[in-house]
Design an enzyme around this catalytic site. Structure first.
Site, mmCIF file in Angstrom:
data_model
loop_
_atom_site.group_PDB
_atom_site.id
_atom_site.type_symbol
_atom_site.label_atom_id
_atom_site.label_comp_id
_atom_site.label_asym_id
_atom_site.label_seq_id
_atom_site.Cartn_x
_atom_site.Cartn_y
_atom_site.Cartn_z
ATOM 1 C CG HIS A 1 -34.326 -31.615 -50.034
ATOM 2 N ND1 HIS A 1 -35.375 -30.712 -50.028
ATOM 3 C CD2 HIS A 1 -34.396 -32.259 -48.857
ATOM 4 C CE1 HIS A 1 -36.036 -30.822 -48.887
ATOM 5 N NE2 HIS A 1 -35.455 -31.749 -48.153
ATOM 6 C CG ASP A 2 -37.399 -34.489 -49.689
ATOM 7 O OD1 ASP A 2 -36.320 -34.890 -49.213
ATOM 8 O OD2 ASP A 2 -38.162 -33.698 -49.099
ATOM 9 C CG ASN B 1 -14.171 -26.705 -44.774
ATOM 10 O OD1 ASN B 1 -14.795 -27.273 -45.674
ATOM 11 N ND2 ASN B 1 -14.410 -26.909 -43.494
ATOM 12 C CG ASP C 1 -35.839 -26.756 -44.086
ATOM 13 O OD1 ASP C 1 -36.806 -27.183 -43.450
ATOM 14 O OD2 ASP C 1 -35.532 -27.146 -45.229
ATOM 15 C CG ASP D 1 -15.964 -27.959 -49.283
ATOM 16 O OD1 ASP D 1 -16.016 -27.394 -48.171
ATOM 17 O OD2 ASP D 1 -15.122 -28.839 -49.575
ATOM 18 C CD GLU E 1 -41.817 -31.499 -46.840
ATOM 19 O OE1 GLU E 1 -41.293 -32.275 -47.647
ATOM 20 O OE2 GLU E 1 -41.655 -31.598 -45.611
ATOM 21 C CG ASP F 1 -15.759 -30.265 -45.178
ATOM 22 O OD1 ASP F 1 -16.202 -29.802 -46.250
ATOM 23 O OD2 ASP F 1 -16.277 -30.044 -44.076
ATOM 24 C CG ASP G 1 -39.143 -31.164 -42.484
ATOM 25 O OD1 ASP G 1 -38.832 -31.235 -43.686
ATOM 26 O OD2 ASP G 1 -39.120 -32.145 -41.715
HETATM 27 C C1 GLC Z 1 -39.099 -33.515 -45.218
HETATM 28 C C2 GLC Z 1 -37.761 -33.186 -45.809
HETATM 29 C C3 GLC Z 1 -36.996 -34.455 -45.999
HETATM 30 C C4 GLC Z 1 -36.788 -35.091 -44.645
HETATM 31 C C5 GLC Z 1 -38.108 -35.308 -43.936
HETATM 32 C C6 GLC Z 1 -37.915 -35.591 -42.490
HETATM 33 O O1 GLC Z 1 -39.891 -34.237 -46.082
HETATM 34 O O2 GLC Z 1 -37.920 -32.459 -46.991
HETATM 35 O O3 GLC Z 1 -35.773 -34.235 -46.637
HETATM 36 O O4 GLC Z 1 -36.108 -36.307 -44.781
HETATM 37 O O5 GLC Z 1 -38.928 -34.172 -43.991
HETATM 38 O O6 GLC Z 1 -37.504 -34.433 -41.822
HETATM 39 CA CA CA Z 2 -17.082 -27.581 -46.163
#
Ligand code: GLC
Ligand code: CA
Length: 536
Positions: A332-333, A28, A103, A26, A271, A30, A208
């Site tokens: 991230h999932d 700024n 992405d 980050d 993905e 926030d 995605d």
């Molecule tokens: C993919 C992403 C996930 C998202 C989902 C819906 O699996 O990696 O984070 O919530 O798609 O877009």
């Molecule tokens: Ca920020």
């Protein structure tokens, strides 16, 4: 240089590093990471030695699913900065030899996207058919959803729109309506989006949920899953037969690929959560599909030598001729690797990821051994956790801020509060603390990346399984005259090594404390070794 080495593309030879932008840096105050933050950390990525940064979505979004609900595919959300910030990031990345992968979220938009607002406005809207609208089935007390499909985040995959009297499909949140990829106008508009970013200079896309893009034309009910348990997400009640992995999806992907192929050296990553035999079909006919259908098998396979040996061999055998492999340890999932296998095995995992044949994708924070962070109920952000609480499905624990230094907020933000809590041990577990100590996991990652860069056998050489016992996996990587061996101990006991590696020189130990010839080949507990010919 061999022919193969000369011909290898950057995305074959290189290493991808995933940044979850809310959590990287980050600038700024926030409490949410931004593009300028990524730009300021490019020197770190260059120091680490990775080749490409994949940035999770940064487009204008109501953030119902933290950017995976896109309201404008050709802009930057003010939370993350501006298009000018993006251009500056791209320019500075390229100046350091780093590629940038965006992405691309084509399965669904935000319900605030102008396309959906228009589509929803009337049954006669010109964009009505850009999304998947259907009449309900008659039920005793009013209409029922058109079929039994469920949302990945719980509940039905259909929401009734009172004003226009029909249901729309959403594979994820109701704020994420699915686009209709059978409609040629949708395809054309999305190809324009790809070109918008390609023209700006991005080096590729991670697409995605690419295996979900096309749904059964007749929208048939999915069959029930007899093995479903209440501890599993609701969507697993049914088998995903008619709403996923449809044959027509390959045509859609081939078209995307054709858009990229008009530009030099761009990469298409998909993905895909499917079993191996289905996954490899995403390379497409004549390899005209995704360059890299993400291989998530390491995330699901038991962390034991025999299981991993079998996986690697099955994968190698399943690949189509010329299909380039890839490996992923986290994202991230999914659960963090250090949480799943423990701190000691996280080092073995790093060596595995960076010595297997195929493009490795690293997840930010794994290189400092970041584990999962417990999120108190009042701090929960992830809509999945909110919809299906208590099952451990929430993804916040793997999305916590990167830890840079021993400062109050680990150098992530100057603000009072990061959007998700830091790990409790952030004063010890941070880049600054680990960077200068030659024995840390961060130093291991850097040494592995460096070795992979210097030894082409590791990045693009052939793979041969030497053997696997209950706890030891041994394989060879070879290119031309260069022949290296990798031996990994998945257990807590010392283990003998096969004679095949006797006399070899240790090029790198996961403990970073030895570089001798292996006269009595023995692996210490949780140790991994890269071995090469004895130096003169
Ligand atoms: C993919 C992403 C996930 C998202 C989902 C819906 O699996 O990696 O984070 O919530 O798609 O877009
Ligand atoms: Ca920020």
């Amino acid at each position: 240089m061999t022919d193969l080495a000369r011909r290898a593309a950057w995305w074959q030879r290189g290493i991808v590093y995933q940044v979850y932008p809310r959590s990287f840096q980050d600038t700024n105050g926030d409490g949410v990471g931004d593009l300028e933050g990524i730009r300021r950390r490019l020197d770190y990525l260059a120091w680490l030695g990775v080749d490409a940064v994949w940035i999770s979505p940064v487009f204008p979004s109501p953030m119902a699913d933290f950017g995976y609900d896109v309201a404008d595919y050709c802009g930057i959300d003010p939370l993350f900065g501006t298009l000018a910030d993006f251009d500056a990031l791209l320019k500075d990345a390229h100046a350091r030899g780093l590629k940038v992968i965006l992405d691309f979220v084509p399965n669904h938009t935000s319900d605030r996207h102008p396309w959906f607002i228009d589509s929803r406005s009337a049954r006669t809207s010109a964009r009505r058919d850009w999304y998947i609208w259907r009449d309900g089935r008659d039920g005793k007390s009013g209409p029922l959803p058109p079929n039994n499909w469920l949302s990945h985040f719980g509940g039905p995959a259909w929401t009734f729109d009172e004003a226009s009297g029909q249901y729309y499909l959403h594979s994820f949140l109701r704020a994420q309506p699915d686009l209709n990829w059978r409609n040629p106008h949708v395809r054309a508009a999305m190809h324009d989006v790809l070109r918008f970013w390609l023209e700006r200079g991005v080096d590729g896309f991670r697409v995605d949920v690419i295996w979900l893009l096309i749904k059964d034309e007749a929208l048939r009910d999915n069959p029930p899953n007899p093995a479903w348990q209440p501890s599993q997400p609701e969507i697993a009640r049914n088998l995903q037969v008619h709403n996923a992995d449809r044959p027509e999806v390959h045509e859609v992907i081939a078209e995307m690929r054709a858009v990229l192929d008009r530009y030099a050296e761009r990469v298409l990553i998909g993905e895909i959560y499917l079993p191996l035999a289905r996954l490899v079909t995403y390379y497409g006919e004549n390899l005209g599909g995704a360059h890299l259908p993400f291989n998530f098998q390491l995330l699901e396979t038991a962390w034991r030598a025999p299981a991993i040996a079998r996986l690697v061999q099955d994968y190698e055998q399943a690949l189509p001729p010329g299909g380039w492999p890839n490996w992923v340890l986290g994202n991230h999932d999914r659960p963090r690797i250090a949480a799943r296998v423990g701190a000691e095995q996280a080092r073995v995992a790093a060596m595995l990821l960076l010595t297997l044949r195929g493009t490795p994708t690293m997840y930010y924070g794994d290189e400092i051994g970041l584990a999962q962070v417990a999120i108190p109920p009042e701090a929960v952000q992830d809509p999945w956790e909110k919809n299906e609480p208590g099952l451990g499905l929430g993804r916040d624990p793997v999305r916590t801020p990167m830890q840079w230094d021993a400062g109050a907020q680990a150098g992530f933000t100057d603000g009072a509060r990061p959007w998700l809590p830091l790990a409790a041990h952030h004063r010890d577990c941070n880049v600054a603390a680990l960077q200068d100590d030659p024995r840390t996991i961060l130093s291991l990652y850097r040494a592995l990346i460096d070795l992979r860069r210097r030894r082409s056998a590791l990045s693009i050489g052939d793979f041969r399984l030497v053997g696997a016992t209950e706890s030891v996996l041994v394989y060879e990587r070879a290119l031309g005259d260069e022949r290296l061996a990798v031996a990994l101990n998945f257990g807590a006991e010392p283990q003998p090594l096969p004679d095949a590696v006797a006399g070899l020189q240790v090029l790198l130990s996961t403990r970073l404390d030895r570089a001798e010839a292996l006269d009595k080949p023995l692996l210490r507990p949780h140790e991994g070794l890269v071995l090469g010919p004895r130096l003169a």
